[in-house]
Design an enzyme around this catalytic site. Structure first.
Site, PDB file in Angstrom:
ATOM      1  N   HIS A 125       0.869  -1.179   0.000  1.00  0.00           N
ATOM      2  CA  HIS A 125       0.000   0.000   0.000  1.00  0.00           C
ATOM      3  C   HIS A 125       0.915   1.241   0.000  1.00  0.00           C
ATOM      4  O   HIS A 125       0.937   2.018   0.935  1.00  0.00           O
ATOM      5  CB  HIS A 125      -0.953  -0.023   1.197  1.00  0.00           C
ATOM      6  CG  HIS A 125      -2.170   0.842   1.046  1.00  0.00           C
ATOM      7  ND1 HIS A 125      -3.459   0.387   1.264  1.00  0.00           N
ATOM      8  CD2 HIS A 125      -2.317   2.154   0.715  1.00  0.00           C
ATOM      9  CE1 HIS A 125      -4.330   1.364   1.078  1.00  0.00           C
ATOM     10  NE2 HIS A 125      -3.662   2.457   0.746  1.00  0.00           N
TER      11      HIS A 125
ATOM     12  N   ASN B 134     -11.938  -0.657  -5.008  1.00  0.00           N
ATOM     13  CA  ASN B 134     -12.005   0.559  -4.196  1.00  0.00           C
ATOM     14  C   ASN B 134     -12.781   1.561  -5.025  1.00  0.00           C
ATOM     15  O   ASN B 134     -12.370   1.865  -6.153  1.00  0.00           O
ATOM     16  CB  ASN B 134     -10.612   1.156  -3.965  1.00  0.00           C
ATOM     17  CG  ASN B 134      -9.716   0.296  -3.089  1.00  0.00           C
ATOM     18  OD1 ASN B 134     -10.100  -0.779  -2.656  1.00  0.00           O
ATOM     19  ND2 ASN B 134      -8.514   0.779  -2.829  1.00  0.00           N
TER      20      ASN B 134
ATOM     21  N   TYR C 176     -15.023   5.330  -4.936  1.00  0.00           N
ATOM     22  CA  TYR C 176     -15.505   6.498  -4.214  1.00  0.00           C
ATOM     23  C   TYR C 176     -16.463   7.350  -5.041  1.00  0.00           C
ATOM     24  O   TYR C 176     -17.379   7.941  -4.508  1.00  0.00           O
ATOM     25  CB  TYR C 176     -14.318   7.362  -3.776  1.00  0.00           C
ATOM     26  CG  TYR C 176     -13.464   6.693  -2.700  1.00  0.00           C
ATOM     27  CD1 TYR C 176     -13.671   6.967  -1.363  1.00  0.00           C
ATOM     28  CD2 TYR C 176     -12.481   5.772  -3.035  1.00  0.00           C
ATOM     29  CE1 TYR C 176     -12.912   6.351  -0.370  1.00  0.00           C
ATOM     30  CE2 TYR C 176     -11.713   5.148  -2.053  1.00  0.00           C
ATOM     31  CZ  TYR C 176     -11.943   5.441  -0.728  1.00  0.00           C
ATOM     32  OH  TYR C 176     -11.204   4.815   0.246  1.00  0.00           O
TER      33      TYR C 176
HETATM   34  C1  FCB Z   1      -7.692   5.493  -1.487  1.00  0.00           C
HETATM   35  C2  FCB Z   1      -6.450   4.943  -0.821  1.00  0.00           C
HETATM   36  C3  FCB Z   1      -6.522   4.980   0.680  1.00  0.00           C
HETATM   37  C4  FCB Z   1      -7.159   6.272   1.168  1.00  0.00           C
HETATM   38  C5  FCB Z   1      -8.481   6.532   0.479  1.00  0.00           C
HETATM   39  C6  FCB Z   1      -9.183   7.769   0.949  1.00  0.00           C
HETATM   40  O1  FCB Z   1      -7.395   5.879  -2.777  1.00  0.00           O
HETATM   41  O2  FCB Z   1      -6.252   3.611  -1.218  1.00  0.00           O
HETATM   42  O3  FCB Z   1      -5.234   4.784   1.193  1.00  0.00           O
HETATM   43  O4  FCB Z   1      -6.286   7.318   1.023  1.00  0.00           O
HETATM   44  O5  FCB Z   1      -8.250   6.627  -0.904  1.00  0.00           O
END
Ligand code: FCB
Length: 509
Positions: free
Chosen positions: A175, A345, A347
């Site tokens: 990470h 992931n 958002y």
């Molecule tokens: C993602 C990352 C994580 C965190 C979130 C908000 O892109 O993987 O480490 O910063 O965003």
């Protein structure tokens, strides 16, 4: 409007490429125009509004996994304790001007010492999965050679304690905190780093693989190759198209090599990657914008997934600059990694449009990467400026499910930055975070109902932490952290999530 991490990424992919494209770069590359073929598979145009009705109950499949996520550099602190080597994030954060407010991860949430408290938070939230990452330079301080036993012991204790608490250890191997020594040797643009990564994976498979069964090779390869090598806003802070292209290819090789290293020692391990994904919507219904959305999908969502699952690069660019990327004979087979699950992931969504004729003529990068990517404007924004658009999760999960023959999917991150702090009675009333997760879970439940094989959801993040270039200014946690005292307080959203996890359903509002 303030540029956020990802908004900036998108504009940099356009501006940065122009700035860094050496005139001769393209000449040695094999050219194959993909424009016509990608036009055939446009991204879906979302027919739903971004918001969802909140009056219904949402049930999840039996054995659905409820978790949270963190990353080593963002929470551990103890940046040079017990023999840990320097990472590119230590170096970057210690360089003046790189992180807002001069913040660093030197102490972060001090989880290196407070991990027992953090497990107690998860127990209080009824969670049964914890996605955390291992700091490579704690294991190999200089990026190669034998394991540092104190580093291994730390993670070994953590894993044992999680298992005692009936929480699945869900381990991310990378990470973003590359050992600085490997950066000094060329970093991700140097293809030898793929072999170093495989050696590191092998050490951990041996050390922890008797107890850890679920592994994530990389967190968001598209984010760290882009932000760290092209845009320069993340470690190691390079700004070069060539470095971005080479780093991409090394990471794809490393994904294949790491997968094989893990399976060689632990054949029954479940191995995936956490891909950073976004729903790419065309700005208009026009054919050029639909083509742009297809390219956006390829570069954003498939650039590291398709090499693993299909042994080829997606049709993201106008042509694949093989020489510039350092692609050699046999590499496509080496990139293959039949991942056991696809980590997503997600958002927000991305709006894609075609560059105009003048833009294509005046910017060399538009020949390599002919798409403009921007953010959606209709949904509400979180404190970091990211648009809330739950439909994006539905669109991406169903599309990946359809296009990759219904793979197992884990939502490895989703979450929101809201900077609410304790009120006079010490309670953190973050109703907006509850609303966010509720809507994204509702979208996810619809994707499951429509056939996607989704195994779990990990809220980003367990606790407020060091948000990369934003420093401590953006709080994503379900638990609040007072960074002066390191006191943790579960927010109202954490209490709500505890109920969701216990009941395996989201109740009506
Ligand atoms: C993602 C990352 C994580 C965190 C979130 C908000 O892109 O993987 O480490 O910063 O965003």
């Amino acid at each position: 409007m303030r540029l956020t991490r990802r908004e900036f990424t998108h504009s940099a992919l356009l501006a940065g490429v122009a700035a860094t494209l050496p005139a001769g770069l393209l000449s040695g590359c094999s050219v194959s125009s993909n424009a016509a073929r990608t036009a055939g598979s446009p991204a879906p145009v979302s027919s739903h509004a971004g918001q969802f009705d909140t009056s219904s109950e949402i049930a999840f499949p039996r054995n659905f996994i409820w978790g949270t996520a963190t990353a080593a550099y963002q929470i551990e602190g103890a940046w040079k304790e017990d023999g840990k080597g320097e990472s590119i994030w230590d170096r970057f954060a210690h360089t003046p001007g790189k992180i807002k407010n001069g913040d660093t991860g030197d102490a972060a949430c001090d989880s290196y010492h407070r991990w027992r408290e953090d497990i107690a938070l998860m127990q209080a939230m009824n969670l049964n999965s914890y996605r955390f990452s291992i700091s490579w330079p704690r294991i190999q301080p200089a990026g190669s050679g034998p394991a540092n036993s104190k580093g291994v012991d730390y993670y070994s204790r953590l894993v044992d304690a999680l298992l005692d608490a009936r929480i699945r250890p869900f381990v991310t191997l990378y990470h973003w905190d590359l050992p600085q020594a490997l950066e000094d040797a060329g970093g991700w643009p140097n293809r030898d780093t793929a072999s170093r990564f495989a050696d590191y994976v092998d050490l951990l498979a041996r050390a922890l693989g008797d107890r850890v069964s679920d592994w994530i090779l990389f967190n968001e390869p598209s984010a760290f190759t882009d932000l760290g090598h092209l845009e320069g806003t993340h470690a190691p802070g390079r700004k070069s198209l060539l470095d971005f292209l080479r780093a991409s290819h090394t990471v794809n090789l490393a994904q294949g090599a790491g997968f094989r290293a893990l399976k060689a020692t632990r054949p029954s391990a479940r191995v995936g990657t956490a891909f950073s994904m976004s729903a790419c919507e065309p700005a208009t219904d026009s054919e050029p914008d639909r083509l742009a959305a297809a390219r956006c999908h390829a570069i954003t969502n498939l650039w590291f997934l398709e090499p693993a699952l299909k042994g080829r690069y997606p049709e993201a660019l106008a042509f694949l600059p093989e020489t510039a990327m350092g692609i050699k004979a046999g590499d496509l087979d080496k990139m293959r990694a039949p991942l056991d699950f696809v980590g997503i992931n997600l958002y927000y969504r991305t709006i894609a449009s075609a560059p105009g004729a003048m833009e294509r003529l005046s910017h060399a990068q538009q020949w390599l990467f002919p798409v403009k990517m921007g953010v959606g404007q209709q949904g509400p924004r979180t404190d970091i400026g990211w648009e809330i658009w739950p439909q994006a999760l539905y669109d991406v999960v169903t599309r990946i499910s359809r296009d990759f023959n219904r793979p197992q999917i884990e939502i490895t991150e989703s979450g929101c930055a809201y900077n609410d702090g304790p009120d006079a009675s010490g309670v953190i009333r973050d109703a907006r975070r509850i609303a966010y997760h509720r809507q994204y879970l509702q979208a996810l439940a619809r994707a499951i109902a429509d056939g996607a094989d989704v195994r779990g959801y990990h809220a980003w993040a367990l606790l407020d932490n060091f948000e990369w270039a934003e420093g401590f200014g953006q709080r994503f946690g379900l638990a609040y952290v007072d960074f002066k005292t390191q006191r943790r307080i579960i927010k109202e959203s954490g209490r709500w999530y505890a109920k969701v996890a216990a009941e395996n359903r989201v109740g009506p509002v």
